[in-house]
Write a protein that holds these residues in place. Structure first.
Motif, PDB file in Angstrom:
ATOM      1  N   GLU A 128       3.437  -2.332  -8.012  1.00 10.05           N
ATOM      2  CA  GLU A 128       3.081  -2.878  -6.690  1.00 10.05           C
ATOM      3  C   GLU A 128       2.756  -4.365  -6.792  1.00 10.05           C
ATOM      4  O   GLU A 128       3.186  -5.167  -5.958  1.00 10.05           O
ATOM      5  CB  GLU A 128       1.884  -2.102  -6.123  1.00 10.05           C
ATOM      6  CG  GLU A 128       1.557  -2.430  -4.675  1.00 10.05           C
ATOM      7  CD  GLU A 128       0.532  -3.535  -4.544  1.00 10.05           C
ATOM      8  OE1 GLU A 128       0.626  -4.307  -3.576  1.00 10.05           O
ATOM      9  OE2 GLU A 128      -0.358  -3.635  -5.403  1.00 10.05           O
ATOM     10  N   MET A 129       2.018  -4.758  -7.837  1.00 12.58           N
ATOM     11  CA  MET A 129       1.705  -6.174  -8.041  1.00 12.58           C
ATOM     12  C   MET A 129       2.957  -6.982  -8.345  1.00 12.58           C
ATOM     13  O   MET A 129       3.136  -8.094  -7.834  1.00 12.58           O
ATOM     14  CB  MET A 129       0.697  -6.326  -9.185  1.00 12.58           C
ATOM     15  CG  MET A 129      -0.713  -5.898  -8.852  1.00 12.58           C
ATOM     16  SD  MET A 129      -1.858  -6.194 -10.235  1.00 12.58           S
ATOM     17  CE  MET A 129      -1.916  -7.985 -10.250  1.00 12.58           C
ATOM     18  N   SER A 130       3.835  -6.422  -9.169  1.00 12.50           N
ATOM     19  CA  SER A 130       5.028  -7.166  -9.568  1.00 12.50           C
ATOM     20  C   SER A 130       5.937  -7.458  -8.381  1.00 12.50           C
ATOM     21  O   SER A 130       6.677  -8.440  -8.388  1.00 12.50           O
ATOM     22  CB  SER A 130       5.799  -6.389 -10.639  1.00 12.50           C
ATOM     23  OG  SER A 130       6.413  -5.228 -10.093  1.00 12.50           O
ATOM     24  N   ALA A 131       5.851  -6.621  -7.339  1.00  8.67           N
ATOM     25  CA  ALA A 131       6.705  -6.828  -6.164  1.00  8.67           C
ATOM     26  C   ALA A 131       6.302  -8.060  -5.368  1.00  8.67           C
ATOM     27  O   ALA A 131       7.093  -8.561  -4.565  1.00  8.67           O
ATOM     28  CB  ALA A 131       6.663  -5.595  -5.264  1.00  8.67           C
TER      29      ALA A 131
ATOM     30  N   LEU B 118       0.820  -1.213   0.000  1.00  6.06           N
ATOM     31  CA  LEU B 118       0.000   0.000   0.000  1.00  6.06           C
ATOM     32  C   LEU B 118       0.850   1.258   0.000  1.00  6.06           C
ATOM     33  O   LEU B 118       0.396   2.327  -0.406  1.00  6.06           O
ATOM     34  CB  LEU B 118      -0.925   0.016   1.223  1.00  6.06           C
ATOM     35  CG  LEU B 118      -2.083  -0.992   1.230  1.00  6.06           C
ATOM     36  CD1 LEU B 118      -2.804  -0.953   2.568  1.00  6.06           C
ATOM     37  CD2 LEU B 118      -3.051  -0.717   0.092  1.00  6.06           C
ATOM     38  N   ALA B 119       2.102   1.144   0.473  1.00  5.45           N
ATOM     39  CA  ALA B 119       2.978   2.316   0.538  1.00  5.45           C
ATOM     40  C   ALA B 119       3.284   2.887  -0.845  1.00  5.45           C
ATOM     41  O   ALA B 119       3.699   4.046  -0.951  1.00  5.45           O
ATOM     42  CB  ALA B 119       4.282   1.958   1.259  1.00  5.45           C
ATOM     43  N   LEU B 120       3.086   2.090  -1.911  1.00  6.94           N
ATOM     44  CA  LEU B 120       3.302   2.615  -3.264  1.00  6.94           C
ATOM     45  C   LEU B 120       2.148   3.491  -3.723  1.00  6.94           C
ATOM     46  O   LEU B 120       2.326   4.348  -4.589  1.00  6.94           O
ATOM     47  CB  LEU B 120       3.497   1.471  -4.265  1.00  6.94           C
ATOM     48  CG  LEU B 120       4.825   0.731  -4.241  1.00  6.94           C
ATOM     49  CD1 LEU B 120       4.915  -0.211  -5.425  1.00  6.94           C
ATOM     50  CD2 LEU B 120       5.995   1.681  -4.251  1.00  6.94           C
ATOM     51  N   LEU B 121       0.953   3.270  -3.166  1.00  6.51           N
ATOM     52  CA  LEU B 121      -0.221   4.019  -3.601  1.00  6.51           C
ATOM     53  C   LEU B 121      -0.550   5.162  -2.648  1.00  6.51           C
ATOM     54  O   LEU B 121      -0.790   6.291  -3.082  1.00  6.51           O
ATOM     55  CB  LEU B 121      -1.431   3.076  -3.718  1.00  6.51           C
ATOM     56  CG  LEU B 121      -1.311   1.931  -4.721  1.00  6.51           C
ATOM     57  CD1 LEU B 121      -2.584   1.094  -4.731  1.00  6.51           C
ATOM     58  CD2 LEU B 121      -1.043   2.463  -6.122  1.00  6.51           C
ATOM     59  N   ILE B 122      -0.592   4.867  -1.347  1.00  6.75           N
ATOM     60  CA  ILE B 122      -0.950   5.883  -0.362  1.00  6.75           C
ATOM     61  C   ILE B 122       0.252   6.791  -0.127  1.00  6.75           C
ATOM     62  O   ILE B 122       1.345   6.315   0.168  1.00  6.75           O
ATOM     63  CB  ILE B 122      -1.389   5.226   0.967  1.00  6.75           C
ATOM     64  CG1 ILE B 122      -2.651   4.378   0.739  1.00  6.75           C
ATOM     65  CG2 ILE B 122      -1.658   6.280   2.036  1.00  6.75           C
ATOM     66  CD1 ILE B 122      -3.121   3.636   1.964  1.00  6.75           C
TER      67      ILE B 122
END
Length: 439
Positions: A378-381, A154-158
């Protein structure tokens, strides 16, 4: 011999997979493959020497200073006891329910995502804090590791999101708008994670057995929230607010965030030399692990790029004559595939010059498309076999946790990410509403 791009890609990925199958540690598997690949594709020993020289540059970026700063912030939270008080407040505010620690991990992960611009730092911190307690309560790996893998991303989006700032800088789009665009999708994704936990508990109650807990009275809950949750708004303002107001860069905002956490620690009477030494020691350990992963992954991406494999993948994927949304899904798939074995910064540097002109020609709003790119990254991580968060989780998970257990635990949360992609395609306003509000 001349190598086709698909042959080079197969050789490099095959070496890493083969070394991992022989139980070689992940980072060392990458490094061995990198050296062999450099020898083959970059001119023998000269190429290997150049790769070693470039390795230091891969982690010498000013942008990456945010990673240890946010890890330090998380370690101060942990060793000062503030993070545990936040989790305890959430714990005492919830009634007895199956999977309550999994719910708490998503709630705490959402809060910490607003205090951290790094998905790797967020995952490492949450894993260190919560997995031991979940293991003690006999939670299955899917219910302990899975929610933390999801909420860590979530840290990539928020906001604050370091990668969002970097992406906005490279693509030359409004960084403030991009940071705001991630808030609602990030919260929706957290709700999807909560729904996933609810479904998993209903399907397998033994995966997260309930335990006796006495919820605090309402007056006590309000006191705890006022004492330990609301003050976190100071940290969020120092990190997010300073960026949005244009008062600081993300790295400077990270430093202000550390100062804010130190201030709160002093207010709670927890600022001691012992606490700081423990926090610095924990920061050093996790930072070395994270930077070693970045170094191995980035040098891997350099060899792939030099061999022509990366450009070959992109050229092949963009050579099809497809419709608007088919092309979007194909670009998303390319980002997902690249993210399995290339670090996020390299993905953006490689794909933004190609994908943003394509997106513009298809009529996609730049901020919206940038958010879709962040979701893909984020998904690829957490996408096997080479998702970076999977390796970070393996580094902080209890001894004996198998890699396949981590992969299986993350799959339901990847499905939630796919649902969010569908929502963003159906409802672009989910990302564009907040940036459109005049401040």
């Amino acid at each position: 011999m001349g190598w086709e791009w698909w042959q080079a890609a197969a050789l490099m990925i095959g070496m890493v997979v083969g070394l991992m199958a022989l139980s070689v540690p992940v980072a060392f598997a990458f490094l061995i493959a990198n050296l062999i690949g450099a020898y083959i594709f970059m001119g023998g020993y000269i190429g290997m020497t150049q790769l070693v020289a470039n390795a230091g540059d891969s982690v010498a970026s000013f942008v990456l200073v945010t990673v240890p700063m946010f890890i330090l912030m998380g370690n101060i939270f942990f060793h000062s006891g503030i993070a545990l008080k936040i989790i305890e407040t959430l714990d005492r505010s919830m009634r007895k329910a199956p999977g309550r620690l999994s719910y708490i991990s998503v709630l705490a992960g959402t809060i910490f995502a607003a205090l951290s611009g790094s998905n790797m730092a967020n995952t490492a911190m949450m894993g260190s804090l919560l997995i031991p307690e979940m293991q003690k309560r006999r939670y299955s790996p899917s219910m302990s590791i899975g929610p933390i893998l999801g909420s860590g991303g979530l840290a990539l989006l928020i906001p604050p999101s370091t990668l969002a700032v970097l992406l906005g800088s490279i693509a030359q789009i409004n960084i403030g708008a991009l940071l705001l665009a991630g808030i609602l999708p990030g919260l929706v994704l957290a709700l999807l994670y909560v729904s996933t936990i609810w479904i998993q508990v209903r399907l397998d109650p033994n995966s997260a057995p309930p335990y006796d807990v006495e919820p605090a009275p309402w007056t006590e809950r309000l006191r705890l929230i006022a004492l330990y949750i609301l003050p976190m708004s100071l940290v969020i303002f120092c990190v997010v607010g300073f960026i949005l107001l244009g008062l600081s860069t993300p790295t400077e905002a990270a430093a202000f965030g550390v100062l804010a956490v130190l201030f709160l620690s002093a207010c709670y009477g927890k600022l001691t030399w012992r606490m700081m030494l423990l926090a610095l020691e924990g920061t050093l350990k996790i930072t070395v692990m994270v930077f070693f992963i970045i170094l191995a992954s980035k040098t891997f991406s350099q060899v792939l790029s030099f061999s022509g494999a990366t450009s070959g993948i992109i050229d092949w994927a963009t050579s099809f004559q497809l419709g608007k949304y088919e092309m979007l899904l194909l670009m998303f798939l390319v980002l997902l595939l690249l993210g399995m074995f290339v670090d996020a910064i390299s993905i953006m540097l490689l794909t933004i010059p190609i994908f943003f002109p394509i997106a513009a020609s298809l009529g996609f709003e730049p901020v919206w498309f940038a958010l879709v790119m962040l979701l893909a990254i984020e998904m690829s991580a957490t996408t096997p076999p080479f998702g970076l968060l999977l390796f970070v989780m393996q580094g902080v998970a209890p001894r004996g946790t198998r890699y396949i257990q981590i992969v299986q635990a993350g799959l339901p949360y990847l499905a939630c990410d796919a649902v969010l992609l569908g929502l963003l395609m159906l409802l672009p306003g989910l990302a564009l509403w907040l940036p459109g509000i005049p401040f």
